[in-house]
Each structure stands twice: as structure tokens, then as C-alpha cells.
Write an enzyme that holds these catalytic residues in place. Structure first.
Site, short mmCIF file in Angstrom:
data_model
loop_
_atom_site.label_atom_id
_atom_site.label_comp_id
_atom_site.label_asym_id
_atom_site.label_seq_id
_atom_site.Cartn_x
_atom_site.Cartn_y
_atom_site.Cartn_z
N ASN A 223 0.83 -1.21 0.00
CA ASN A 223 0.00 0.00 0.00
C ASN A 223 0.86 1.26 0.00
O ASN A 223 0.63 2.18 -0.79
CB ASN A 223 -0.94 0.00 1.21
CG ASN A 223 -2.07 -1.00 1.08
OD1 ASN A 223 -2.40 -1.43 -0.03
ND2 ASN A 223 -2.66 -1.39 2.19
N GLU A 243 10.55 -2.36 -2.62
CA GLU A 243 10.43 -3.77 -2.23
C GLU A 243 9.21 -3.85 -1.33
O GLU A 243 9.19 -3.29 -0.24
CB GLU A 243 11.69 -4.23 -1.50
CG GLU A 243 11.80 -5.75 -1.40
CD GLU A 243 10.95 -6.35 -0.29
OE1 GLU A 243 9.87 -6.90 -0.61
OE2 GLU A 243 11.34 -6.25 0.87
N CYS A 277 8.75 -10.39 4.75
CA CYS A 277 8.09 -10.30 3.44
C CYS A 277 8.24 -11.60 2.67
O CYS A 277 7.48 -11.86 1.72
CB CYS A 277 8.65 -9.13 2.64
SG CYS A 277 10.42 -9.22 2.33
#
Length: 492
Positions: A223, A243, A277
Site C-alpha cells: 500500500n 520492495e 516479506c
């Protein structure tokens, strides 16, 4: 005084901020955000420092960076404790982060030479040369899950290339950002070369909106990454490296050793309390008795994972999430999946009110439609069953993200097929998804980034290439193009 601008520690003029340990509630850090004027002040300092820093030789800049590596080593225990206390991760894991920071220095120096060094090719009448030049003033936005290592992966190659920097840590890890900045100060960075501004959204927006910025390097949520991409649209003169995480699939096909496969899955899904992530978010499991046995074992072992405080003994596998709010968001996501028709295999539980200690959750979503393609940043694993390997690959690619994909299988042929068909920047075989090499590029496609991978390729976005044709003398060519006449009679 928690801002470092132009070689001085100063007090922020923005909102006050308090950072607490997410498990104990202990106050760790207090300070004030940088306001817009201080962000501009940091940019002016970085711009003024840039010419001199860029004119230094690589060897001179390398001395400072290597001195920083030495300070990381001598202050390893202290920095480990700061990162662990602020993020909630166990001491052992924070120690591995500091080790990764130290190792990043030598890797970045080598990558600079390989990716963006100098080359010279001799020609009959001179030479063709390739050099690389720094962009100028770069902003670095750091995440909270690895508040030392991930910003370090931008800052070190950017400094080596000759850039100057404005660093904004995550507002959730200001203490770690300040601690790292103080080590850079001790390393002898000239004033203005690296500046620290603390703050949240307002500070970040002021930083990314600076007209006199040459680039922005970001690690964080999709976002925020999309917002930055929109904000910098129409500005091709600025380098932007994003990233942005992933909705990563782990395919469990044939399993020879169930315990080993369960261990790999837990390392992939739940390490760092699921706050990487690279963590597996979607488990794609082959239908059948073997898959059933694997899933039963995964649930049983995961059920025994008890998160603990950073300094608990014996040390826990996982600690708390970054905040109680973050933990509650994971619980809410699980509840929404269950309401859609998901079958809970292991319910995530908040162990203690007012803390971020959350046990892992596993929920099966086979046959459920409309599941959001979102990254739930915590220890929640969704399971789908499949019948054929082709079906598994289609399911793996059914995401707007494209960071990581993994396969557990003894068959090399299936891995080769996955390499051809997977839409992911990193594809692992019989290795955890949370394992990546700093000697390889790190990044993804789709909503996971903008084709600016970091790690080994970070050097690429920290400098631009300059090509030259060179000769130390000028002489008239022996053979001229048609229509050119330099005969003595014509000249006179």
C-alpha cells in the site's frame, strides 16, 4: 535529541513519540518527529555534502564503511538487545540480524566492483570506458521487521557509490534507527552525508515530496509502495526502488521426510512471528494420505510453538509481533477467513491482553472463493489442497504479488518446470522461503516491487552508468568520409 542533521543531534519539532516494548510495555525511547522544515534542512545538508563525498575515491569511502562494520562487531551485544527489545523478536534472532549487517559490508563492496565498477576496452585509436556516478541525494525508508539489516542494505551500497542520504526509520523502530546512526557517527561520516529524521506518515510524506531529491529507496508494505509510486509518477529523473512484500506460495508435493518438511514449513511461515516479506502465506498441499499426515504433523508441532519475551530462557522460537495492534490485525484476518468458510486447523491466540504475543494460526481454504489476495503480516498460514502439479503452479501464480515461491519435492523435473512457469523473483527448492542469499538479487515482480531488486543488485540502483570514448591525442584520420577534403590547396 533524536534527529541527526548535518552532523548535529537536534530535537524534532513535530509530534512527540514514545516507543514501548511490545510485550512488557517498558518505555524504550522517547522523542519528537521531524517536521517538514527539518526534513528540508536534512535535504539541504545532504545536498551540500554531496560534491565532496562523491569526489572522494572509492577507497576513501570504503574506509568509513569498513570502520562502521568494525563498530557493529564491537557493539554487537548492545545492538542485538536494542533490536530485540524494540521489535519483540528473540535475542537469538536479533543477533543474526546484526551478523547480517556486518556481512553486508564486504558483500556490498564486492557487488560495487562487479555490478558498477569501472571497465576499459582498448581500441585502435583510443579506448571505450565505463564508469558509474552517484545519483546525489537519496531518501531511505526503513521497515520495522529488520530495522537494522534492511535499511543497511540500501545505505551501505548508496554510500559506497558516493550518494548522500536522508534516512527515515519506521516510526515503530525509532530506537534501532538512532542506535545505528550513532555508530555511523562514530565511524567518521562527514556532516550531512547521512542524516536521520524520525517520524511517521507526515514525516515520510514530507520526505518523499522533496523537489531536490534524486531518488527514494523503500522497503515496506504494498500500500505504501503504491502511494510512493503515484507520488513520484511523472518524475523519471528520480530513481525509485520499491520492495513491497508478497503473498508467497509454498508447494508441498511429494514428502520423503515429514519431519523435515514440517520444519521447513514452520521456518517459512512462522519465523519472526510471520513478519518477513518472504514468509509463506499460502501452503499448497497435494491431496492424499501423505498430505494428510504432513498436515496433521504441521498442526501438532505448530501448536507447541509458544512465543515469549526477547530475553526469555530457554529462548523461544518466536517472540511478539511489533505491536498489540499488529497481533490483533492477524486475529481479525483469521476471523474473516473463517467467516468466509475457511476451516480452522489451529486458531491463533493472543496469550496475554495488552501484549503482542500471538500463537501461530493455520486455516484451510480449499474450495472457498473470493479469498483476498493480501499479505497478512503475521503467523497465519492458509492451506489449499491440489490434485496435479500443473494445478499447483496455477494456484501459486494466482496472486498479484510475485516475490517468493517454494517447492518441496524430490523431483528435479518439477523444480525445472516451476522455474519456467513461476511468476516470482525468488524460487527455492527444498529450502525455506525465508532463506535468501545476499550474493544474489532480492526482489519480485507484480505488486512485490518495481523491478529494482536489492541485495547483490542494490549497487545497480545506487549509481548510473557513464560511457566514454577516449583518446589522449587528436589527429586527422588517414581515411576520410566521402565529401570531406582537407588537401593543402583547399585549406589555403
Amino acid at each position: 535529541m533524536t534527529l541527526w542533521i548535518n552532523g548535529d543531534w537536534i530535537t524534532g519539532q513535530g509530534a512527540s513519540r514514545v516507543k514501548r516494548n511490545p510485550v512488557s510495555g517498558e518505555v524504550l525511547w522517547q522523542g519528537n518527529d521531524a517536521d517538514a522544515a527539518q526534513v528540508e534542512q536534512a535535504c539541504r545538508a545532504a545536498r551540500a555534502a554531496f560534491p565532496r563525498w562523491a569526489r572522494l575515491s572509492l577507497a576513501e569511502r570504503q574506509v568509513v564503511v569498513e570502520r562502521f562494520a568494525g563498530l557493529l562487531e564491537s557493539n554487537k551485544a548492545e545492538l542485538t538487545a536494542i533490536i530485540a527489545r524494540e521489535t519483540g523478536k528473540p535475542r537469538w534472532e536479533a543477533a543474526t540480524e546484526v551478523t547480517a549487517m556486518i556481512n553486508k559490508i564486504a558483500i556490498s563492496i564486492k557487488a560495487y566492483h562487479v555490478r558498477t565498477g569501472e571497465q576499459r576496452s582498448e581500441m585502435p585509436d583510443g579506448a571505450a570506458s565505463l564508469r558509474h556516478r552517484p545519483h546525489g541525494v537519496l531518501a531511505v525508508f526503513g521497515p520495522y521487521n529488520f530495522p537494522g539489516h534492511l535499511p543497511n542494505g540500501h545505505i551501505v551500497p548508496a554510500l559506497l557509490a558516493g550518494n548522500t542520504i536522508i534516512f527515515k526509520p519506521s516510526e515503530l523502530t525509532p530506537w534501532s534507527g538512532e542506535a545505528v546512526m550513532r555508530l555511523w557517527q562514530q565511524a567518521g561520516l562527514p556532516p550531512g552525508v547521512l542524516n536521520l529524521v524520525q517520524g511517521g506518515r507526515e514525516t515520510g510524506q514530507a520526505l518523499s515530496a522533496l523537489e531536490d531529491l534524486d531518488g527514494l529507496l523503500f522497503t515496506g508494505s504494498a500500500n505504501t509502495g503504491y502511494q510512493l509510486h503515484r507520488q513520484l509518477s511523472g518524475q523519471p529523473e528520480k530513481i525509485l526502488a520499491l520492495e513491497m512484500g508478497g503473498n508467497n506460495p509454498l508447494i508441498i508435493d511429494e514428502v520423503a521426510d515429514i519431519d523435515a518438511a514440517v520444519h521447513l514449513t514452520i521456518q517459512s511461515a512462522f519465523v519472526t512471528a510471520g513478519q518477513r516479506c518472504t514468509c509463506a502465506r499460502r501452503l499448497l498441499l497435494k491431496s492424499g494420505a501423505q498430505g494428510d499426515a504432513f498436515l496433521a504433523s504441521l498442526v501438532a508441532v505448530s501448536q507447541r510453538l509458544t512465543p515469549g519475551n526477547w530475553d526469555d530462557e530457554p529462548q523461544p522460537f518466536i517472540g511478539g509481533l511489533i505491536s498489540e495492534q499488529a497481533a490483533q490485525q492477524v486475529v481479525t484476518a483469521w476471523q474473516q477467513l473463517e467467516a468466509m468458510g475457511g476451516r480452522t486447523l489451529l486458531a491463533p491466540r493472543l496469550l496475554q491482553a495488552g501484549t503482542s504475543l500471538l500463537t501461530p494460526g493455520i486455516i484451510e481454504m480449499t474450495g472457498v472463493g473470493g479469498v483476498p489476495d493480501e499479505e497478512v503480516f503475521g503467523p497465519l498460514l492458509r492451506v489449499w489442497r491440489y490434485d496435479t502439479f500443473d494445478e499447483a503452479i496455477r494456484m501459486a501464480n494466482n496472486t498479484r504479488f510475485g516475490l517468493f515461491c517454494g517447492l518441496v519435492s524430490p523431483e528435479r523435473e518439477k523444480f525445472d518446470q516451476l522455474l519456467l512457469e513461476a511468476r516470482a523473483g525468488i524460487v527455492n527448492w527444498n529450502k525455506p522461503l525465508t532463506g535468501a542469499a545476499s550474493t544474489a538479487p532480492f526482489g519480485g515482480i507484480g505488486a512485490s516491487g518495481n523491478h529494482r531488486p536489492s541485495a547483490w543488485y542494490a549497487a545497480d540502483y545506487c549509481a548510473w552508468p557513464m560511457a566514454s570514448l577516449e583518446s589522449d591525442s587528436l589527429t586527422l584520420p588517414a581515411t576520410l568520409n566521402p565529401g570531406l577534403d582537407f588537401s593543402d590547396e583547399v585549406v589555403r
